[in-house]
Design a protein around this motif. Sequence first.
Motif: not given
Length: 213
Positions: A81-106
């Motif tokens: 849950s924490f990893a998915s929430r961190a990924l969502a928050r990170t990608n939300a910020y990246r989208s503001q700067f036109k950066c591609p979303p990060l992919r979670e990697n095991a």
Amino acid sequence: MKRQFAYLLALVGLVIVIAGCGPVATGITRSSDGSSPATVFAKTGSAPTPSSSPAQAIATATPTPPARRAPTPTSGPAQASFASRALARTNAYRSQFKCPPLRENAQLDQAAFAHSQDMATHGYFDHNSPSGQTPWDRIHAAGYQFSMAAENIAAGYPTPEAVIDAFFNETPPNDGHRRNLLNCSLRDVGFAYYYQKGSEYGSYWTQDFATPL
């Protein structure tokens, strides 16, 4: 500030063009093959220094603590849950700067968890372990071969959102965590949390970024 209310951040980044700064920070230039041609120093308030070589830098900061809440003990479901929430928050910020979303990697999740757990159980807060293992060692040990990599760590924060917000809300020149977060050249990410009752900061967080070879 009382120790039990201390909130810490630190970062290390390995990038093709180095961006490193922060209070009393040191770094070692690194290439993806692990060689270390030179030692560089990033001092308090220093500006990012371009370089033709990959490099790493470490920065520390103590932001104003948010309202403290009891952290959730470490568990499998909590980790996911924490990893998915961190990924969502990170990608939300990246989208503001036109950066591609990060992919979670095991594999990066594995490397991040190993470090959060090690810091919590062995009582230290640093990118390099007391045994000398570096972020790059952990990422390679997890089976990920990278052309670029970076790491942010934090301790004492109660939620993944609080951690990512603290990284993002940094201001120059001490904004290395933010620059890792918004590095459009990075492609994959792993995020992990470990809670150790009785440890100095309670909760320990690691975010590992990388781009594959």
